[in-house]
Write an enzyme that holds these catalytic residues in place. Structure first.
Site, PDB file in Angstrom:
ATOM      1  N   THR A  31      74.285   2.563  73.939  1.00 40.21           N
ATOM      2  CA  THR A  31      75.130   2.071  72.852  1.00 40.21           C
ATOM      3  C   THR A  31      75.026   0.552  72.957  1.00 40.21           C
ATOM      4  OG1 THR A  31      77.150   1.930  74.168  1.00 40.21           O
ATOM      5  CG2 THR A  31      76.744   4.030  73.055  1.00 40.21           C
ATOM      6  N   HIS A  32      75.008  -0.111  71.842  1.00 44.78           N
ATOM      7  CA  HIS A  32      74.777  -1.571  71.803  1.00 44.78           C
ATOM      8  C   HIS A  32      73.459  -1.933  72.473  1.00 44.78           C
ATOM      9  CE1 HIS A  32      79.148  -1.799  70.872  1.00 44.78           C
ATOM     10  NE2 HIS A  32      79.224  -0.852  71.802  1.00 44.78           N
ATOM     11  N   LYS A  53      45.297  -5.248  73.518  1.00 43.60           N
ATOM     12  CA  LYS A  53      46.400  -4.746  72.697  1.00 43.60           C
ATOM     13  C   LYS A  53      46.186  -3.337  72.139  1.00 43.60           C
ATOM     14  CE  LYS A  53      49.653  -6.597  71.295  1.00 43.60           C
ATOM     15  NZ  LYS A  53      49.944  -7.652  70.327  1.00 43.60           N
ATOM     16  N   GLU A  84      55.223   0.696  62.579  1.00 43.51           N
ATOM     17  CA  GLU A  84      55.585  -0.519  61.848  1.00 43.51           C
ATOM     18  C   GLU A  84      55.477  -0.307  60.337  1.00 43.51           C
ATOM     19  OE1 GLU A  84      54.416  -4.080  64.877  1.00 43.51           O
ATOM     20  OE2 GLU A  84      52.793  -2.816  64.159  1.00 43.51           O
ATOM     21  N   SER A  97      53.374   3.823  28.246  1.00 44.01           N
ATOM     22  CA  SER A  97      53.705   4.326  29.592  1.00 44.01           C
ATOM     23  C   SER A  97      52.661   5.315  30.093  1.00 44.01           C
ATOM     24  CB  SER A  97      55.086   4.993  29.580  1.00 44.01           C
ATOM     25  OG  SER A  97      55.138   5.981  28.564  1.00 44.01           O
ATOM     26  N   SER A 111      43.906  -5.237  68.469  1.00 41.33           N
ATOM     27  CA  SER A 111      43.995  -6.595  67.962  1.00 41.33           C
ATOM     28  C   SER A 111      42.588  -7.171  67.902  1.00 41.33           C
ATOM     29  CB  SER A 111      44.859  -7.435  68.902  1.00 41.33           C
ATOM     30  OG  SER A 111      44.519  -8.802  68.790  1.00 41.33           O
ATOM     31  N   ASN A 147      62.738  12.106  23.587  1.00 43.59           N
ATOM     32  CA  ASN A 147      63.848  11.795  24.496  1.00 43.59           C
ATOM     33  C   ASN A 147      64.229  13.003  25.356  1.00 43.59           C
ATOM     34  OD1 ASN A 147      63.711   9.470  23.078  1.00 43.59           O
ATOM     35  ND2 ASN A 147      65.719   9.642  22.092  1.00 43.59           N
TER      36      ASN A 147
END
Ligand code: ARG
Length: 472
Positions: free
Chosen positions: A155-156, A283, A290, A22, A277, A110
């Site tokens: 909302t929604h 762009k 993201e 490890s 882009s 341990n």
């Protein structure tokens, strides 16, 4: 020399030998391993196992290992070290000779890994809380700068009611303050020392556990050696708290991406945190946002991986636990890198307050306030709702807003409508409705900004004192 080869007649398969190590990832625990080893060495001296000279030589050796690691990272390129514990023993013996082998008396890897990981998580929590405080401070500044700008609250994802843009920004501060508190809570529970727990049934020497705990800045020591050597609750709590934080950041990123689209136009992406882009010259893409949304998935994945690794383990230590380290490191690295970038983005983003304000004027977001107008005139709320619903329907047919409906039309729905209705559905009146402590009226939001700032200052202060204590 290996730490355990005496009872073996055959060497390990070389591929297995490499594969089970490890050190490639637990090398980053070196400073905690050295600190815990120094505390253990002092306890060994008090237990009469080390002479004063041996203790001094071990402490100097440990210090030197730390200095060499700081001076040259290639010092850690050791192909034989099984793990960070083995590495320290090897280097110590190389530096001070056979006395170095005395350091492991009465202890087990341990308890060491359990101690190192607690110390690592404690430091990471302090750093993360610091970054969270800085992010909250930026959000607080931006909320203040938003002044009395209104925007739609959704909302929604449908326009619901107008709010102040500052109220919207403070919503994120609340989430991040809770994240900081969750981490503080995790810190409280993890800050106990497993040293002296041995492999599973305690140390084989009378080591002063309270002394070792205090030396390392722990608040006390663990109560049960079987639990202490197998417990990874602190790791699960930590990656759990980080998963919630990552979820908050991901929601934040998603909303900012939406608001940056031309369809919303509520903000202009800061060029310093966006990319273009290779194909479409026009762009400007929200890459930071993201990637925040994308990287949150690995933080969530780490939490699941860690818990699954632990869930089938009988007590106490099992080597599977070695597989719980990388998730800790990855989740905390991911967020420690992300938070300052998010704060930088937040500082640089160009809010289009005029667009927000304009969007707050249309879409019948004053309909509930309009119904409340009727309620205040003694009408039952359900009927008021129904009547304003009908009024909205009329508006949709005529292509207008509630304020444009002639009074006769309104009165055909209810005689309770009067000229003062028009005043009550104006944006400023609607915003001012919830004027109680904790309310959303502009004066109340201004109060919220100042109480929030106090909370942020308090967090900053807490982080400062904790850092000084932990690193003293
Ligand atoms: N590298 C090990 C880990 O991370 C250290 C503990 C080893 N203990 C043992 N009994 N093999 O868990």
């Amino acid at each position: 020399m290996k730490m355990w080869s005496g009872r073996f007649r055959q060497p390990l398969d070389p591929d297995f030998e490499r594969w089970q190590r490890s050190f490639s990832f637990d090398r980053r625990l070196l400073r905690y391993e050295l600190a815990a080893s120094s505390a253990h060495a002092r306890a060994l001296k008090d237990a009469g196992v080390l002479s004063s000279e041996e203790l001094i030589s071990i402490l100097q050796g440990l210090q030197q290992i730390g200095e060499q690691a700081d001076a040259s990272p290639s010092f850690l390129n050791d192909d034989e070290a099984e793990d960070v514990h083995h590495f320290v023993e090897k280097q110590l013996v190389a530096l001070i000779g056979e006395t170095g082998y005395k350091l492991h008396s009465g202890r087990s890897r341990n308890e060491q890994i359990a101690a190192d990981l607690r110390l690592y998580v404690r430091t990471a929590i302090d750093q993360l809380r610091h970054e969270l405080a800085e992010l909250c401070a930026v959000l607080g500044d931006r909320a203040e700068q938003a002044g009395d700008t209104a925007m739609p609250a959704y909302t929604h994802l449908q326009r619901a009611e107008p709010v102040l843009a500052s109220h919207w920004l403070l919503a994120y501060v609340e989430m991040f303050l809770r994240d900081a508190e969750r981490l503080a809570d995790c810190r409280k529970r993890l800050n106990v020392s497993p040293l002296g727990s041995g492999a599973v049934a305690g140390a084989t020497l009378p080591l002063d556990r309270a002394f070792m705990a205090e030396t390392l800045g722990f608040d006390g020591f663990t109560a049960n050696s079987i639990d202490a050597t197998s417990d990874r609750d602190f790791a699960m709590e930590f990656v759990g708290a980080l998963s919630i934080l990552a979820t908050h950041l991901s929601r934040w990123a998603e909303e900012m991406i939406l608001f940056s689209s031309q369809e919303y136009g509520f903000l202009g992406l800061p060029e310093a945190y966006s990319t273009g882009s290779s194909a479409m010259p026009q762009k400007k893409n929200p890459d930071l946002l993201e990637l925040v949304r994308g990287k949150s998935s690995r933080v969530l994945g780490n939490a699941v991986a860690l818990m699954v690794a632990v869930k089938g383990l009988p007590l106490a230590y099992n080597k599977d636990l070695q597989e719980t380290q990388e998730q800790l490191f990855d989740s905390s690295d991911t967020l420690l890198q992300m938070l300052p970038l998010v704060a930088g983005w937040m500082k640089a983003v160009d809010f289009h307050f005029d667009r927000m304000q304009q969007a707050a004027q249309s879409g019948f977001m004053n309909a509930w306030a309009a119904a409340t107008y009727l309620v205040k005139r003694g009408g039952p709320s359900r009927l008021a709702h129904e009547r304003i619903g009908k009024a909205v329907q009329m508006c949709i047919e005529r292509g207008c807003e509630l304020k444009d409906l002639p009074l006769e039309h309104l009165q055909s729905l209810s005689p309770a409508f009067g000229q003062d209705f028009y005043e009550s559905v104006q944006l400023l009146s609607v915003l001012a409705i919830h004027d109680v402590p904790g309310g959303t009226a502009p004066a109340r939001v201004r109060q919220a900004i100042s109480t929030t700032r106090k909370k942020i200052d308090l967090l900053r202060e807490e982080v400062r004192t904790q850092e000084t204590h932990a690193h003293a």
